[in-house]
Design a protein around this motif. Structure first.
Motif, PDB file in Angstrom:
ATOM      1  N   LYS A 145       0.821  -1.212   0.000  1.00 27.81           N
ATOM      2  CA  LYS A 145       0.000   0.000   0.000  1.00 27.81           C
ATOM      3  C   LYS A 145       0.854   1.262   0.000  1.00 27.81           C
ATOM      4  O   LYS A 145       0.482   2.278  -0.597  1.00 27.81           O
ATOM      5  N   ALA A 146       1.982   1.185   0.696  1.00 29.18           N
ATOM      6  CA  ALA A 146       2.866   2.357   0.772  1.00 29.18           C
ATOM      7  C   ALA A 146       3.843   2.413  -0.393  1.00 29.18           C
ATOM      8  O   ALA A 146       4.607   3.377  -0.518  1.00 29.18           O
ATOM      9  N   GLY A 147       3.843   1.387  -1.253  1.00 27.38           N
ATOM     10  CA  GLY A 147       4.718   1.381  -2.418  1.00 27.38           C
ATOM     11  C   GLY A 147       6.176   1.128  -2.110  1.00 27.38           C
ATOM     12  O   GLY A 147       7.054   1.551  -2.867  1.00 27.38           O
ATOM     13  N   VAL A 148       6.474   0.419  -1.012  1.00 29.26           N
ATOM     14  CA  VAL A 148       7.876   0.205  -0.634  1.00 29.26           C
ATOM     15  C   VAL A 148       8.198  -1.293  -0.520  1.00 29.26           C
ATOM     16  O   VAL A 148       9.239  -1.659   0.042  1.00 29.26           O
ATOM     17  N   ALA A 149       7.337  -2.154  -1.047  1.00 27.14           N
ATOM     18  CA  ALA A 149       7.548  -3.598  -0.908  1.00 27.14           C
ATOM     19  C   ALA A 149       8.866  -4.031  -1.549  1.00 27.14           C
ATOM     20  O   ALA A 149       9.644  -4.788  -0.954  1.00 27.14           O
ATOM     21  N   ASP A 150       9.145  -3.567  -2.773  1.00 22.13           N
ATOM     22  CA  ASP A 150      10.375  -3.979  -3.470  1.00 22.13           C
ATOM     23  C   ASP A 150      11.615  -3.469  -2.754  1.00 22.13           C
ATOM     24  O   ASP A 150      12.627  -4.180  -2.642  1.00 22.13           O
ATOM     25  N   ALA A 186      14.722  -5.670  -1.127  1.00 18.29           N
ATOM     26  CA  ALA A 186      16.126  -5.423  -1.452  1.00 18.29           C
ATOM     27  C   ALA A 186      16.950  -5.227  -0.183  1.00 18.29           C
ATOM     28  O   ALA A 186      18.093  -5.705  -0.083  1.00 18.29           O
ATOM     29  N   ASP A 187      16.383  -4.531   0.792  1.00 20.77           N
ATOM     30  CA  ASP A 187      17.082  -4.350   2.063  1.00 20.77           C
ATOM     31  C   ASP A 187      17.334  -5.697   2.739  1.00 20.77           C
ATOM     32  O   ASP A 187      18.402  -5.935   3.307  1.00 20.77           O
ATOM     33  N   SER A 188      16.334  -6.583   2.665  1.00 19.06           N
ATOM     34  CA  SER A 188      16.486  -7.895   3.279  1.00 19.06           C
ATOM     35  C   SER A 188      17.612  -8.693   2.623  1.00 19.06           C
ATOM     36  O   SER A 188      18.392  -9.371   3.316  1.00 19.06           O
ATOM     37  N   LYS A 189      17.744  -8.584   1.307  1.00 14.51           N
ATOM     38  CA  LYS A 189      18.817  -9.307   0.612  1.00 14.51           C
ATOM     39  C   LYS A 189      20.192  -8.729   0.952  1.00 14.51           C
ATOM     40  O   LYS A 189      21.178  -9.462   1.041  1.00 14.51           O
ATOM     41  N   ARG A 190      20.257  -7.411   1.108  1.00  7.93           N
ATOM     42  CA  ARG A 190      21.531  -6.798   1.497  1.00  7.93           C
ATOM     43  C   ARG A 190      21.969  -7.297   2.865  1.00  7.93           C
ATOM     44  O   ARG A 190      23.161  -7.481   3.134  1.00  7.93           O
ATOM     45  N   VAL A 191      21.006  -7.527   3.730  1.00  6.18           N
ATOM     46  CA  VAL A 191      21.332  -8.028   5.070  1.00  6.18           C
ATOM     47  C   VAL A 191      21.983  -9.406   5.000  1.00  6.18           C
ATOM     48  O   VAL A 191      22.882  -9.728   5.780  1.00  6.18           O
ATOM     49  N   ASP A 192      21.538 -10.240   4.050  1.00  7.28           N
ATOM     50  CA  ASP A 192      22.080 -11.594   3.942  1.00  7.28           C
ATOM     51  C   ASP A 192      23.602 -11.582   3.793  1.00  7.28           C
ATOM     52  O   ASP A 192      24.308 -12.409   4.384  1.00  7.28           O
ATOM     53  N   GLY A 193      24.113 -10.646   2.984  1.00  4.30           N
ATOM     54  CA  GLY A 193      25.559 -10.551   2.810  1.00  4.30           C
ATOM     55  C   GLY A 193      26.253 -10.154   4.094  1.00  4.30           C
ATOM     56  O   GLY A 193      27.323 -10.703   4.440  1.00  4.30           O
ATOM     57  N   TYR A 194      25.657  -9.208   4.815  1.00  8.10           N
ATOM     58  CA  TYR A 194      26.251  -8.797   6.087  1.00  8.10           C
ATOM     59  C   TYR A 194      26.230  -9.944   7.094  1.00  8.10           C
ATOM     60  O   TYR A 194      27.190 -10.143   7.852  1.00  8.10           O
TER      61      TYR A 194
END
Length: 554
Positions: free
Chosen positions: A361-366, A370-378
């Motif tokens: 609804k807020a238009g920030v799902a994607d 992406a933030d979640s995938k960046r966390v995987d590397g960390y």
């Protein structure tokens, strides 16, 4: 005076005389009853009875006047017709009614009392009119004047009704103002309590305000309700003013339900008063929970999720994804610090929570994905650093678990070979802590030859660390069995030339090495053993692995 008699009788002069009355015709008195002569008369003859006084002529106009005078409730019709008992009854009846009616209260006189008194007035009017039909008035002498007086006296009950209505209205206003005051006191008392404890008081006060506003809209109390609602909203929203954002969420949600009970005209701009405050509270509390330890938060993303779905276009909702992204980056800087394990846990929490947020609804799902995938590397880097930190601090069990998790989850990571060595050293150190005093090295080989033989029906894993760290596995011997005692094993193990023992020769540097034999039987009944070995040049070493009926040993 003289009597004149005719018929030859002589008269007697004088003013009358005593004696018997003249004889009847025929000249003789009838004989007395019983044969006795009548007594002689004495005194004057009796006076004749006075004729009855004539009845007063009926006067309907006067009767109506008396009835009207009695309708005043003061018994004036009885007074003017001199009916004293009726007057007393009328006054007592009116007095009793006044006692029951005064002082005036908001509920007024009960219907039964009022009907009884009206019937009483009608009866006194009818009774007084009946008595006044043929009874002269003591005042005024003319019936028309009495009728006019009766009409004038009707103003007494009419005025009493007007006065009573006014008194009743005043009593009602006082009651409503008192109800308003009690509601205000509830709000002030609830303000100092936690919301869950105060909610019932707030609801009770709100019910009073609603009743005043909807059922007594013209009252003095109702005119004060809009101002009271401002105070009500401020009191309920106190946690927000104190910046206790997590505590403010439920009270602000409660305030959003108030327009369901109070008219919008009464609330005015208060109807939207909680929205921005609730959005801010959801954001501030939600961001705190986003980075809380997983065990504490579980971790709860419901606050940010509610913000993104309830107020998707709000400024607060627009801040969520950038704030999470910035928090991830700033947290990742701590991976090389003193607490890489805590930092990794926080990053893992952030990534998991970001992936769970409803950002459509807020238009920030994607962006959140992406933030979640960046966390995987960390997290990959953090897991490795955490294992090293645990090893260095002597937490060998934790280091073993962490490094095993790292090597299995990230098979292509460049640090995996060394992580395997750390895991080997950590496992040996769980039995011999001295083996974990230093990190393993990447060295391999040496001048000392050690041959390992497996005189066991089970496969055995050999782990070693020191100047060189590594491991290998010896297959089980199908013809071998467990020994019943250690002394028997010492004399017979690995010495049967007819058996095909699994063997392997290892070359290690001189110095101290730590070796563990770890049975790989299916039921895990055997216990690994580890020991410290001093290897010196010029010697050839052999090691025999065997299994006892009790614990496993060299």
């Amino acid at each position: 005076m003289s009597w004149d008699q005719q018929g030859g009788n002589s008269g007697h002069a004088g003013g009358g005389g005593f004696g018997p009355p003249p004889p009847p015709a025929g000249g003789a008195y009838p004989p007395p009853p019983g044969g006795f002569p009548p007594p002689p008369p004495f005194g004057p003859p009796p006076m004749p009875a006075a004729p009855p006084a004539p009845r007063e002529p009926a006067d309907p106009l006067r009767a109506v006047a008396v009835g009207l005078l009695n309708l005043s409730g003061l018994g004036l019709g009885y007074l003017l017709t001199r009916r004293w008992i009726g007057l007393a009854v009328a006054l007592i009846g009116t007095g009793a009614f006044l006692v029951s009616a005064l002082p005036a209260d908001p509920d007024g006189v009960s219907g039964g009392v009022l009907v009884t008194y009206l019937v009483f007035l009608v009866l006194t009017a009818l009774h007084g009119g009946l008595r006044g039909l043929r009874t002269r008035l003591s005042f005024p002498p003319q019936a028309p004047l009495a009728l006019l007086l009766g009409l004038v006296m009707l103003a007494v009950p009419a005025g009493a009704v007007v006065y009573y209505d006014g008194a009743k209205d005043d009593a009602t206003q006082a009651m409503l103002l008192d109800r308003l005051d009690k509601a205000d006191q509830l709000v002030q008392a609830a303000k100092a309590k936690p919301f869950e404890s105060a909610k019932s008081d707030y609801s009770s006060a709100l019910g009073s305000y609603q009743d005043l506003d909807s059922k007594h809209s013209g009252s003095k109390a109702a005119k004060q309700v809009p101002a009271r609602m401002q105070t009500f909203y401020t009191a309920v929203g106190t946690p927000y003013d104190q910046k206790k954002y997590c505590d403010a969420i439920e009270p602000l949600k409660y305030l959003r339900t108030v327009p369901q009970h109070i008219d919008g005209k009464t609330l005015g701009s208060l109807a939207g008063w909680p929205d921005d405050r609730l959005a801010t509270s959801l954001y501030e509390c939600g961001m705190t929970e986003m980075t809380a330890p997983a065990a504490d938060a579980a971790t709860d993303t419901s606050k940010l999720g509610e913000l993104l779905t309830t107020f998707p276009k709000s400024p607060q909702a627009a801040k969520v994804e950038p704030a999470i992204r910035a928090d991830i980056d700033s947290t990742a800087k701590g991976l090389g610090g003193k607490d890489p394990c805590g930092t990794t846990l926080k990053l893992r929490t952030l990534g998991s929570n970001a992936a769970d947020l409803p950002g459509d609804k807020a238009g920030v799902a994607d962006a959140l994905k992406a933030d979640s995938k960046r966390v995987d590397g960390y997290v990959e880097t953090g897991t490795y650093n955490c294992g090293l930190s645990q090893y260095k601090s002597g937490s060998f069990d934790e280091a073993l678990t962490t490094m095993n998790d790292f090597t299995s989850k990230y098979p292509h990571n460049k640090n995996r070979p060394f992580a395997l060595k750390v895991a080997i050293a950590a496992e040996i150190a769980t039995k011999v802590p001295a083996a974990g005093k230093k990190l393993p090295t990447n060295s391999s080989g040496g001048s000392i030859s050690i041959t390992f033989t497996n005189d066991s029906p089970d496969a055995v894993q050999i782990l070693y660390t020191g100047p060189v760290t590594g491991s290998f596995t010896l297959k089980g011997c199908s013809a071998c069995s467990r020994y019943s005692s250690d002394s028997l094993a010492q004399s017979l193990a690995c010495k049967d030339t007819g058996k095909h023992y699994a063997k392997r020769t290892l070359h290690l540097p001189t110095g101290t090495s730590y070796i563990m034999q770890k049975p790989l039987d299916d039921d895990d009944s055997a216990t690994p053993i580890a020991d410290t070995h001093q290897f010196r040049s010029g010697y050839i070493y052999t090691e025999c692995a065997y299994v006892l009926e009790s614990p496993f040993s060299f």
